[in-house]
Design a protein around this motif. Structure first.
Motif, PDB file in Angstrom:
ATOM      1  N   LEU A 162       0.806  -1.224   0.000  1.00 13.20           N
ATOM      2  CA  LEU A 162       0.000   0.000   0.000  1.00 13.20           C
ATOM      3  C   LEU A 162       0.840   1.275   0.000  1.00 13.20           C
ATOM      4  O   LEU A 162       0.599   2.178  -0.798  1.00 13.20           O
TER       5      LEU A 162
ATOM      6  N   THR B  40       0.570   4.924  -1.971  1.00  8.13           N
ATOM      7  CA  THR B  40       0.061   6.100  -1.259  1.00  8.13           C
ATOM      8  C   THR B  40       1.131   7.164  -1.026  1.00  8.13           C
ATOM      9  O   THR B  40       0.870   8.359  -1.207  1.00  8.13           O
TER      10      THR B  40
ATOM     11  N   SER C 263      -0.958   7.758   4.770  1.00  9.31           N
ATOM     12  CA  SER C 263      -1.319   6.696   3.831  1.00  9.31           C
ATOM     13  C   SER C 263      -2.671   6.092   4.176  1.00  9.31           C
ATOM     14  O   SER C 263      -3.497   5.835   3.290  1.00  9.31           O
TER      15      SER C 263
ATOM     16  N   TYR D   1      -6.043   5.930   1.995  1.00 15.60           N
ATOM     17  CA  TYR D   1      -6.652   4.621   1.773  1.00 15.60           C
ATOM     18  C   TYR D   1      -8.144   4.623   2.129  1.00 15.60           C
ATOM     19  O   TYR D   1      -8.947   3.943   1.478  1.00 15.60           O
TER      20      TYR D   1
ATOM     21  N   GLN E 112     -10.124   4.358  -3.091  1.00 14.59           N
ATOM     22  CA  GLN E 112     -10.448   2.932  -3.116  1.00 14.59           C
ATOM     23  C   GLN E 112     -11.029   2.525  -4.465  1.00 14.59           C
ATOM     24  O   GLN E 112     -10.696   1.460  -5.001  1.00 14.59           O
TER      25      GLN E 112
END
Length: 228
Positions: free
Chosen positions: A25, A29, A66, A70, A76
């Motif tokens: 992730l 990000t 981050s 998210y 998303q």
């Protein structure tokens, strides 16, 4: 202002093994937050388009910024649920392409002809090709118009063999990025394991590990600023 194209994986597991993997992730990000902060727009593409799985281990390393990104429904949707397939992307719209990592990319980045064509066109039109960590797998088979590998005689970095050993994944991955870069004529450079490190060689910018995504973004932002 042209946009930046972020490439993510669709791979959910380590090959046929049951263990989950996917996008790391923070490698998306942290890069996206940095480039958006200076006004660049981003789009998200994956080999198949659509769903992008997250490596579950990456969540515990995600910082507050981050995690805030998210949690945004727009992120998303665009970055994790409805990524674009390569055929839906016009490379002329982008000033740079950025390959985010996570172990999943080892299976679906290198051989994907659609991604390869996008990156090659972006580079040939004067744009930047960038990657972090395992994302360098997407650069391995890129070629110049003369047929030569893009990595030949270029300084690049990515997740090292030593880091793969420390991560406990040395025998679970289909190849080692450090070895494959060297086989393609690249000059692989590195710092100590898990140290923040990014290197620029012309319009090629790469980062060593998950903690180097922002460093890649910083170098790209500076390079683009110099061209204005």
């Amino acid at each position: 202002m042209k946009k930046i194209l972020v490439v993510e994986t669709n791979q959910t597991s380590y090959g046929q093994r049951a263990e989950a993997t996917g996008l790391w992730l923070g490698e998306t990000t942290e890069f996206v937050l940095a480039v958006q902060a200076v006004g660049y727009q981003v789009d998200y593409v994956s080999p198949k388009g659509g769903y992008v799985p997250l490596d579950p281990r990456s969540m515990k390393y995600a910082d507050a910024a981050s995690l805030a990104l998210y949690r945004q429904p727009a992120f998303q949707r665009a970055a994790l649920a409805q990524t674009l397939p390569p055929a839906a992307v016009r490379p002329q719209d982008y000033i740079a392409i950025y390959y985010a990592g996570g172990h999943g990319v080892m299976w679906d980045f290198p051989a994907d002809a659609g991604l390869r064509q996008l990156a090659e066109v972006i580079y040939q039109q004067g744009g930047y090709v960038t990657a972090v960590c395992h994302g360098i797998a997407g650069l391995l088979n890129l070629r110049r118009p003369n047929g030569e590998y893009l990595l030949v005689n270029r300084q690049v970095t990515g997740f090292t063999t030593g880091e793969e050993v420390l991560a406990g994944k040395r025998w679970q991955v289909p190849f080692l990025n450090q070895v494959e870069v060297t086989r393609r004529g690249g000059h692989f450079v590195k710092r100590r394991p898990y140290a923040t490190f990014a290197v620029q060689d012309g319009r090629l910018i790469t980062g060593q590990n998950p903690f180097s995504a922002q460093a890649v973004a910083t170098k790209l932002i500076a390079a683009l600023a110099e061209e204005k």
